[in-house]
Write a protein that holds these residues in place. Structure first.
Motif, PDB file in Angstrom:
ATOM      1  N   HIS A  78       0.850  -1.188   0.000  1.00 27.95           N
ATOM      2  CA  HIS A  78       0.000   0.000   0.000  1.00 27.95           C
ATOM      3  C   HIS A  78       0.884   1.237   0.000  1.00 27.95           C
ATOM      4  O   HIS A  78       1.811   1.346   0.798  1.00 27.95           O
ATOM      5  N   ASP A  79       0.607   2.173  -0.917  1.00 30.29           N
ATOM      6  CA  ASP A  79       1.330   3.442  -0.922  1.00 30.29           C
ATOM      7  C   ASP A  79       0.910   4.279   0.273  1.00 30.29           C
ATOM      8  O   ASP A  79       1.701   5.029   0.831  1.00 30.29           O
ATOM      9  N   GLU A 136      -7.902   3.230   4.713  1.00 27.44           N
ATOM     10  CA  GLU A 136      -8.771   3.906   5.680  1.00 27.44           C
ATOM     11  C   GLU A 136      -9.324   2.941   6.717  1.00 27.44           C
ATOM     12  O   GLU A 136      -9.504   3.300   7.874  1.00 27.44           O
ATOM     13  N   ASP A 137      -9.598   1.693   6.302  1.00 30.74           N
ATOM     14  CA  ASP A 137     -10.189   0.739   7.241  1.00 30.74           C
ATOM     15  C   ASP A 137      -9.143   0.040   8.117  1.00 30.74           C
ATOM     16  O   ASP A 137      -9.478  -0.711   9.014  1.00 30.74           O
ATOM     17  N   GLY A 138      -7.854   0.288   7.841  1.00 30.88           N
ATOM     18  CA  GLY A 138      -6.803  -0.317   8.651  1.00 30.88           C
ATOM     19  C   GLY A 138      -6.622  -1.810   8.429  1.00 30.88           C
ATOM     20  O   GLY A 138      -6.003  -2.490   9.245  1.00 30.88           O
TER      21      GLY A 138
END
Length: 104
Positions: free
Chosen positions: A46-47, A51-53
């Motif tokens: 992931h860059d 948002e959801d962790g």
């Protein structure tokens, strides 16, 4: 993937009482396969933080180091008995070194 059945270890026909029109067939054997794959879990890159962790994982299949190997396997098949030809009295599973017969 290239494979051939080396040995048949067992053949079983199951006629379930609650499904009189169906027949389950189970065959066990040893297959010689030309390539074995090892499943591995690979985290996605992931860059930015999601948002959801949640870190997502994908399953990748990596070729194993051994080119040829024997692997034990079980296969299942469900048939409608009424759709079989009337001459069928039994089943045979063939392998390179043997075969197994089960009467129905």
């Amino acid at each position: 993937m290239s494979a051939s059945l080396k040995l048949v270890n067992g053949l079983q026909v199951i006629l379930p009482e609650n499904e009189p029109g169906l027949m389950a067939i189970k065959a066990n054997g040893i297959a010689k396969i030309s390539q074995l794959y090892t499943p591995v879990l690979v985290p996605r890159k992931h860059d930015e933080a999601p948002e959801d962790g949640i870190l997502e994982l994908d399953i990748h299949f990596v070729p194993a180091e051994n080119a040829f190997t024997d692997i034990e396997m079980e296969v299942d098949l469900v048939l409608n008995k009424d759709e079989l030809p009337s001459w069928v009295k039994g089943l045979r599973v063939n392998a390179a070194e043997n075969s197994d017969i089960e009467l129905i």
